[in-house]
Scaffold this active site. Sequence first.
Site, PDB file in Angstrom:
ATOM      1  N   LYS A   1     -29.641 -10.372  18.002  1.00 26.18           N
ATOM      2  CA  LYS A   1     -30.691  -9.843  17.124  1.00 26.18           C
ATOM      3  C   LYS A   1     -30.342  -9.997  15.651  1.00 26.18           C
ATOM      4  CE  LYS A   1     -30.979  -5.945  19.491  1.00 26.18           C
ATOM      5  NZ  LYS A   1     -31.390  -4.586  19.900  1.00 26.18           N
TER       6      LYS A   1
ATOM      7  N   GLU B   1     -31.123  -8.535   8.914  1.00 22.95           N
ATOM      8  CA  GLU B   1     -31.048  -9.481  10.027  1.00 22.95           C
ATOM      9  C   GLU B   1     -31.348 -10.882   9.517  1.00 22.95           C
ATOM     10  OE1 GLU B   1     -34.132  -7.588  12.134  1.00 22.95           O
ATOM     11  OE2 GLU B   1     -32.808  -6.333  13.350  1.00 22.95           O
TER      12      GLU B   1
ATOM     13  N   VAL C   1     -19.889   4.244  11.638  1.00 22.55           N
ATOM     14  CA  VAL C   1     -19.512   3.937  10.253  1.00 22.55           C
ATOM     15  C   VAL C   1     -20.699   4.152   9.316  1.00 22.55           C
ATOM     16  CG1 VAL C   1     -18.765   2.125   8.664  1.00 22.55           C
ATOM     17  CG2 VAL C   1     -17.662   2.350  10.891  1.00 22.55           C
TER      18      VAL C   1
ATOM     19  N   GLY D   1     -24.080   2.609  14.610  1.00 28.28           N
ATOM     20  CA  GLY D   1     -22.708   2.997  14.918  1.00 28.28           C
ATOM     21  C   GLY D   1     -22.230   4.065  13.959  1.00 28.28           C
TER      22      GLY D   1
ATOM     23  N   LYS E   1     -29.872   3.848  24.350  1.00 29.63           N
ATOM     24  CA  LYS E   1     -28.534   3.251  24.293  1.00 29.63           C
ATOM     25  C   LYS E   1     -27.447   4.141  24.890  1.00 29.63           C
ATOM     26  CE  LYS E   1     -29.740   0.506  20.230  1.00 29.63           C
ATOM     27  NZ  LYS E   1     -29.422   0.191  18.811  1.00 29.63           N
TER      28      LYS E   1
ATOM     29  N   ASP F   1     -40.202  -3.887   8.357  1.00 31.19           N
ATOM     30  CA  ASP F   1     -40.415  -4.793   7.233  1.00 31.19           C
ATOM     31  C   ASP F   1     -39.833  -6.150   7.596  1.00 31.19           C
ATOM     32  OD1 ASP F   1     -41.170  -5.181   4.296  1.00 31.19           O
ATOM     33  OD2 ASP F   1     -39.074  -5.816   4.317  1.00 31.19           O
ATOM     34  N   HIS F   2     -40.570  -6.898   8.405  1.00 28.94           N
ATOM     35  CA  HIS F   2     -40.114  -8.209   8.843  1.00 28.94           C
ATOM     36  C   HIS F   2     -40.885  -9.306   8.115  1.00 28.94           C
ATOM     37  CE1 HIS F   2     -37.982  -7.428  12.943  1.00 28.94           C
ATOM     38  NE2 HIS F   2     -37.590  -6.593  12.001  1.00 28.94           N
TER      39      HIS F   2
END
Length: 336
Positions: free
Chosen positions: A259, A109, A180, A178, A198, A39-40
């Site tokens: 990013k 972002e 969290v 990550g 990654k 969804d950009h």
Amino acid sequence: MAELKLGYKASAEQFAPRELVELAVLAEAAGMDSATVSDHFQPWRHEGGHAPFSLAWMTAVGERTQRLVLGTSVLTPTFRYNPAVIAQAFATMGCLYPGRVFLGVGTGEALNEIATGYIGQWPEFKERFARLRESVKLMRELWLGDRVDFDGEYYKLRGASIYDVPEGGIPVYIAAGGPVVAKYAGRAGDGFICTSGKGEELYKDKLIPAVREGAEAAGRNAEDIDRMIEIKISYDPDPELALENTRFWAPLSLTPEQKHSIDDPIEMEKAADALPIEQVAKRWIVASDPDEAVEKVGQYVTWGLNHLVFHAPGHDQRRFLDLFKKDLEPRLRKLG
């Protein structure tokens, strides 16, 4: 062990709206169980980039398919959107396509939020994560179908109701890079989303254990949480084409800081095009042998992921889907 599912990532940054819909229809025919879309508001690339509206795409695909589960991967319900409106939109789609819609969410972002009017310095992770948690809580309350008063730090409702809601609400999948946020996904999500390429340690030793820890802390069964991963795969019998196809998606090889903070697709493209093809390709499974490709994909299953969503970088997606159906899908099903 959770059910193995295979999905298709519709590359909204790469294809125009009509083409993107047709590709999802072909993905269902190729044996995919799900199709997800980003969804950009702006794409990763300026030249040759696209950015169709995810919710319009989901509705169009829903009308053209019979069994594909459709979702965002991911949408940020916290800045340019009011989470109450997102809750309404997904409730409507849930009524139209029962059992076939989920909402995948992330912390956001700058690329998508600054251009649409966010004022001030782009927030640090702590605030973005707090907004995400609050928005999920708000949406879940609305999906109960009751009148809602909500007095959060960032969002407020007064006597708000969604009149058309599907039974059971909408599954929420939480994207995490990550431990969290992965722990939060285990605590509060119906699903968890991450991306490939990654390193084993991240998935095996950090993300999946964090999901399990969050689930256990909330008294939940971690096996009930759908563990989705976007598999970046460039598979083609032509090895040179398999490598070169990754070039368009060079922005994915930028640092997380780049990013999340670059807010202009032109600048994003410049930074990405400065990367050598070898660095770009590191994020991808680049393979011309189907057994090699499936062996590399299979690692993620052994690390605890069960919903494999395939993101192919090439412009000829029809070719990829044909190859997927012929070469990969039969082998992948044996991983379950």
